[in-house]
Design an enzyme around this catalytic site. Structure first.
Site, short mmCIF file in Angstrom:
data_model
loop_
_atom_site.label_atom_id
_atom_site.label_comp_id
_atom_site.label_asym_id
_atom_site.label_seq_id
_atom_site.Cartn_x
_atom_site.Cartn_y
_atom_site.Cartn_z
N GLU A 60 -4.87 -5.10 -4.85
CA GLU A 60 -4.73 -5.33 -3.45
C GLU A 60 -4.48 -7.05 -3.76
O GLU A 60 -4.96 -8.15 -4.61
CB GLU A 60 -6.34 -6.31 -2.61
CG GLU A 60 -6.02 -4.28 -2.48
CD GLU A 60 -7.39 -4.21 -1.54
OE1 GLU A 60 -8.74 -5.20 -1.59
OE2 GLU A 60 -7.93 -3.19 -0.74
N HIS A 62 -4.04 -0.96 -4.12
CA HIS A 62 -5.43 -1.41 -4.32
C HIS A 62 -6.60 -0.12 -5.63
O HIS A 62 -6.68 0.00 -5.91
CB HIS A 62 -6.14 0.03 -3.38
CG HIS A 62 -5.12 0.24 -2.10
ND1 HIS A 62 -5.41 -1.15 -1.61
CD2 HIS A 62 -4.56 0.32 -0.71
CE1 HIS A 62 -4.85 -0.94 0.11
NE2 HIS A 62 -4.45 0.27 -0.12
N SER A 108 1.25 -1.27 0.17
CA SER A 108 0.25 0.20 0.37
C SER A 108 1.05 1.24 -0.13
O SER A 108 1.73 1.82 -0.66
CB SER A 108 -0.93 0.07 1.00
OG SER A 108 -1.87 1.04 1.07
#
Length: 294
Positions: A200, A173, A131
């Site tokens: 993800e 994401h 992330s």
């Protein structure tokens, strides 16, 4: 003279499996040396660093890592601490957690700790990030921006990253948060840079800055706008951008891609063997922490 060390990055799109087959995190521990690894977790981007350290320490320990430390500078001055640098200098694997990538840039990029991470990468330690920890890998990172499918003028902001992966902008994401538009808007205005969007529970494993191999349950999206036509130099703020002629590559688990030539070099179907849940709730840090305590 010995051969130069192999340099490895493991860039994760977030929400990677932590309680099932842990395909991506297992790969990280293996790249770090397995039962001989020395892993440093950097939870600085997170608002819950103690939980982050607990979750990843538990997973890495279960995967056989014998030595796990954490480095979490409290401010930019703390990133000059010699003890923090020493932990990174001794690591075979460095893991940057998710959270706020702008915080990572402000506290680590351009500091002695940031230099230690670069040294570790150059000497052959694997550097992984999920992330926010994925975004910080590039020389120029997306620090904020609108989401959605349509690329728009000035919808995103670039900030200095660690520079481990020059020539590429990384977003994470990617499918789950509809970030196609903001990535395309950025490569339209900087067509010399490749755009890389990572889903993800998916990782781009990059060897020596050029060979990308995809691991995980989603895909890595690469957009090459070097020969595209765009009106980015004329469009007004928030206007939809013209982008035509960009080349898009969608790369699932088992694909190998050369970043220098922007071409597929190999593909081996992997999904027959893949069984990983990608539920957001399942991968939430607090949920994972509770599951791992059972």
């Amino acid at each position: 003279m010995s051969d130069p060390a192999t340099r490895s990055l493991l860039i994760i799109g977030g929400a990677e499996d932590k309680v099932g087959r842990v395909t991506i995190l297992r790969r990280f521990v293996r790249l770090a040396g397995g039962r001989k690894s020395r892993i440093v977790i950097i939870p600085t981007a997170s608002s819950v660093p103690d939980e982050v350290i607990e979750v990843y320490s538990t997973v890495f320990s279960r995967l056989g890592a014998p030595q796990i430390d954490s480095v979490n500078p409290s401010d930019r001055a703390h990133s000059s601490d010699a003890d923090l640098q020493a932990l990174v200098d001794g690591a075979t694997g460095i893991f940057l957690s998710g959270g706020n990538q702008l915080k990572l840039s402000q506290l680590i990029v351009g500091t002695p700790l940031g230099a230690a991470i670069l040294r570790a990468y150059e000497r052959g330690a694997v550097v992984a990030g999920t992330s926010a920890g994925a975004s910080i890998m590039s020389q120029f990172m997306i620090s904020m921006g609108d989401e959605g499918v349509t690329p728009r003028q000035r919808s995103s902001q670039l900030t200095a990253g660690l520079g481990l992966l020059p020539g590429v902008i990384v977003d994470q994401h990617f499918d789950q948060r509809a970030r196609y538009g903001r990535l395309l808007s950025l490569v339209a205005t900087s067509p010399n840079l490749l755009g890389m969007g990572i889903d993800e529970d998916t990782a781009a494993e990059i060897t020596d800055g050029t060979e990308l191999t995809v691991v995980g349950s989603g895909a890595v999206f690469v957009v090459d706008a070097r020969n595209a036509v765009t009106d980015a130099h004329q469009a007004e703020r928030d206007a939809p951008l013209l982008v035509t002629g960009a080349i898009v590559h969608t790369l699932p688990f088992g694909a190998t891609f050369n970043l220098e030539s922007a071409t597929l070099t190999d593909f081996s179907e992997k999904y027959a063997d893949l069984a990983v849940s990608t539920s957001r709730d399942r991968h939430d840090t607090a949920t994972a922490a509770a599951a791992l305590r059972r």
